[in-house]
Design a protein around this motif. Structure first.
Motif, mmCIF file in Angstrom:
data_model
loop_
_atom_site.group_PDB
_atom_site.id
_atom_site.type_symbol
_atom_site.label_atom_id
_atom_site.label_comp_id
_atom_site.label_asym_id
_atom_site.label_seq_id
_atom_site.Cartn_x
_atom_site.Cartn_y
_atom_site.Cartn_z
ATOM 1 N N CYS A 84 39.269 33.974 27.948
ATOM 2 C CA CYS A 84 38.996 35.406 27.999
ATOM 3 C C CYS A 84 40.284 36.159 27.684
ATOM 4 O O CYS A 84 41.338 35.893 28.286
ATOM 5 C CB CYS A 84 38.482 35.797 29.388
ATOM 6 S SG CYS A 84 38.140 37.558 29.567
ATOM 7 N N ASP B 60 33.051 34.525 33.564
ATOM 8 C CA ASP B 60 33.145 35.962 33.800
ATOM 9 C C ASP B 60 34.436 36.522 33.224
ATOM 10 O O ASP B 60 35.435 35.793 33.047
ATOM 11 C CB ASP B 60 33.058 36.253 35.304
ATOM 12 C CG ASP B 60 31.805 35.649 35.926
ATOM 13 O OD1 ASP B 60 30.808 35.488 35.191
ATOM 14 O OD2 ASP B 60 31.829 35.346 37.138
ATOM 15 N N ARG B 61 34.438 37.809 32.981
ATOM 16 C CA ARG B 61 35.648 38.476 32.473
ATOM 17 C C ARG B 61 36.686 38.569 33.596
ATOM 18 O O ARG B 61 36.350 38.902 34.736
ATOM 19 C CB ARG B 61 35.289 39.860 31.950
ATOM 20 C CG ARG B 61 36.486 40.668 31.487
ATOM 21 C CD ARG B 61 36.074 41.964 30.864
ATOM 22 N NE ARG B 61 35.490 41.743 29.537
ATOM 23 C CZ ARG B 61 35.083 42.746 28.749
ATOM 24 N NH1 ARG B 61 35.160 44.003 29.159
ATOM 25 N NH2 ARG B 61 34.569 42.475 27.567
ATOM 26 N N ASN B 62 37.926 38.274 33.260
ATOM 27 C CA ASN B 62 39.006 38.324 34.239
ATOM 28 C C ASN B 62 39.988 39.436 33.886
ATOM 29 O O ASN B 62 39.782 40.209 32.949
ATOM 30 C CB ASN B 62 39.716 36.969 34.321
ATOM 31 C CG ASN B 62 40.139 36.453 32.948
ATOM 32 O OD1 ASN B 62 40.429 37.243 32.046
ATOM 33 N ND2 ASN B 62 40.159 35.139 32.784
ATOM 34 N N GLN B 63 41.088 39.502 34.612
ATOM 35 C CA GLN B 63 42.060 40.579 34.428
ATOM 36 C C GLN B 63 42.845 40.439 33.128
ATOM 37 O O GLN B 63 43.472 41.405 32.687
ATOM 38 C CB GLN B 63 43.027 40.596 35.613
ATOM 39 C CG GLN B 63 42.361 40.910 36.950
ATOM 40 C CD GLN B 63 43.340 40.900 38.097
ATOM 41 O OE1 GLN B 63 44.529 40.599 37.918
ATOM 42 N NE2 GLN B 63 42.847 41.241 39.283
ATOM 43 N N GLN B 64 42.836 39.282 32.494
ATOM 44 C CA GLN B 64 43.579 39.111 31.248
ATOM 45 C C GLN B 64 42.993 39.938 30.111
ATOM 46 O O GLN B 64 43.677 40.215 29.127
ATOM 47 C CB GLN B 64 43.596 37.638 30.851
ATOM 48 C CG GLN B 64 44.320 36.745 31.842
ATOM 49 C CD GLN B 64 44.289 35.292 31.426
ATOM 50 O OE1 GLN B 64 43.719 34.956 30.385
ATOM 51 N NE2 GLN B 64 44.906 34.423 32.226
ATOM 52 N N SER B 65 41.731 40.314 30.235
ATOM 53 C CA SER B 65 41.106 41.106 29.177
ATOM 54 C C SER B 65 41.511 42.564 29.224
ATOM 55 O O SER B 65 41.259 43.307 28.263
ATOM 56 C CB SER B 65 39.584 40.994 29.290
ATOM 57 O OG SER B 65 39.134 41.532 30.527
ATOM 58 N N GLU C 24 36.147 36.447 23.835
ATOM 59 C CA GLU C 24 35.723 35.648 24.987
ATOM 60 C C GLU C 24 34.842 34.519 24.463
ATOM 61 O O GLU C 24 33.918 34.760 23.678
ATOM 62 C CB GLU C 24 34.935 36.484 25.992
ATOM 63 C CG GLU C 24 35.709 37.647 26.577
ATOM 64 C CD GLU C 24 34.860 38.465 27.537
ATOM 65 O OE1 GLU C 24 33.877 37.905 28.071
ATOM 66 O OE2 GLU C 24 35.172 39.648 27.733
ATOM 67 N N ALA D 36 38.207 45.559 33.965
ATOM 68 C CA ALA D 36 37.687 44.984 35.209
ATOM 69 C C ALA D 36 36.173 44.860 35.193
ATOM 70 O O ALA D 36 35.592 44.168 36.034
ATOM 71 C CB ALA D 36 38.122 45.839 36.405
ATOM 72 N N ASN E 53 30.625 38.789 38.123
ATOM 73 C CA ASN E 53 31.961 38.666 38.699
ATOM 74 C C ASN E 53 31.918 37.656 39.841
ATOM 75 O O ASN E 53 30.867 37.068 40.135
ATOM 76 C CB ASN E 53 32.483 40.024 39.167
ATOM 77 C CG ASN E 53 31.495 40.735 40.097
ATOM 78 O OD1 ASN E 53 31.008 40.137 41.061
ATOM 79 N ND2 ASN E 53 31.190 41.994 39.797
ATOM 80 N N ASP E 54 33.050 37.476 40.484
ATOM 81 C CA ASP E 54 33.156 36.471 41.546
ATOM 82 C C ASP E 54 32.368 36.846 42.788
ATOM 83 O O ASP E 54 32.080 35.978 43.627
ATOM 84 C CB ASP E 54 34.626 36.253 41.919
ATOM 85 C CG ASP E 54 35.437 35.705 40.755
ATOM 86 O OD1 ASP E 54 34.816 35.093 39.852
ATOM 87 O OD2 ASP E 54 36.671 35.901 40.743
#
Length: 225
Positions: A186, A154-159, A191, A162, A135-136
């Protein structure tokens, strides 16, 4: 002129006449038997050298020696596998390593150990890792490997989640350093991340290599529902 021959055992000097008698078998009984046998063998070899075809026999022997001469030492390994190992940074086709690590944070020490112990993995052109769970809040230097370029998405909130997911690509600097991140995406269903590489050595027909890492979550559906 026949040469004089010295026999190391009896220290006897033989002239031309005595050598002819020994060759013809008319030597006196005072001549030692060992000297007779040895001189007959020597004279036979000298007589062979006086024959007309001794030059052709010498050429045949020399030809056999040339055929037996080898540029590389016996037992030296050859073939495609040996050439690839000798030029690990210049493979005609890039070698890829794909793994689902499920959290790169606790697998980083194991990854470095594998890179140091396995030559095939160390010489691999690209490492593609899925489910990195980055993550960030995690800095890039903490996940940097020696001699490799790091690219991650990295995975973001659109997926809709969290935690989890994430992609990471390590490019071997010995294979190429001119690499850029083309795009990344993503979503709930997929992804993916694409890296454009211009390696140091590439066949003339190709100008670049595009490496795409894809991860599909277990709960993803083809119809998007």
């Amino acid at each position: 002129m026949w040469p004089f021959v010295y026999l190391a055992v009896d220290w006897i000097k033989y002239n031309r006449t005595e050598l002819i008698k020994i060759r013809d078998g008319s030597a006196t009984s005072t001549t030692p038997q060992t000297a007779v046998l040895g001189l007959r063998a020597l004279l036979g070899r000298l007589q062979l050298l006086r024959t007309p075809d001794w030059r052709s026999a010498a050429r045949r022997t020399e030809g056999r020696r040339k055929r037996c001469a080898r540029k590389q030492m016996r037992g030296k390994r050859g073939g495609l596998l040996a050439r690839l190992k000798a030029n690990a940074g210049r493979p005609p086709i890039p070698s890829l390593f794909l793994s689902n690590v499920r959290s790169l944070d606790n697998k980083l020490d194991l990854l470095r150990l594998r890179l140091g112990a396995s030559r095939e993995m160390r010489n691999c052109s690209v490492l593609c890792l899925t489910e990195t769970w980055l993550n960030d809040n995690m800095p890039d230097p903490a996940f940097q490997l020696d001699g490799r370029l790091l690219f991650h998405a990295d995975r973001n909130q659109q997926s809709g989640k969290a935690r989890g997911g994430g992609l990471c690509v390590y490019v071997n600097k010995d294979w190429g350093t001119n690499c850029t991140l083309v795009n990344s995406h993503c979503s709930e269903a997929i992804e993916h991340m694409t890296v454009k590489c211009r390696p140091h050595y590439l066949p003339r027909e190709f100008t670049a290599v595009f490496v795409t890492a894809v991860y599909i979550p277990p709960g993803a559906k083809a119809n998007g529902r």
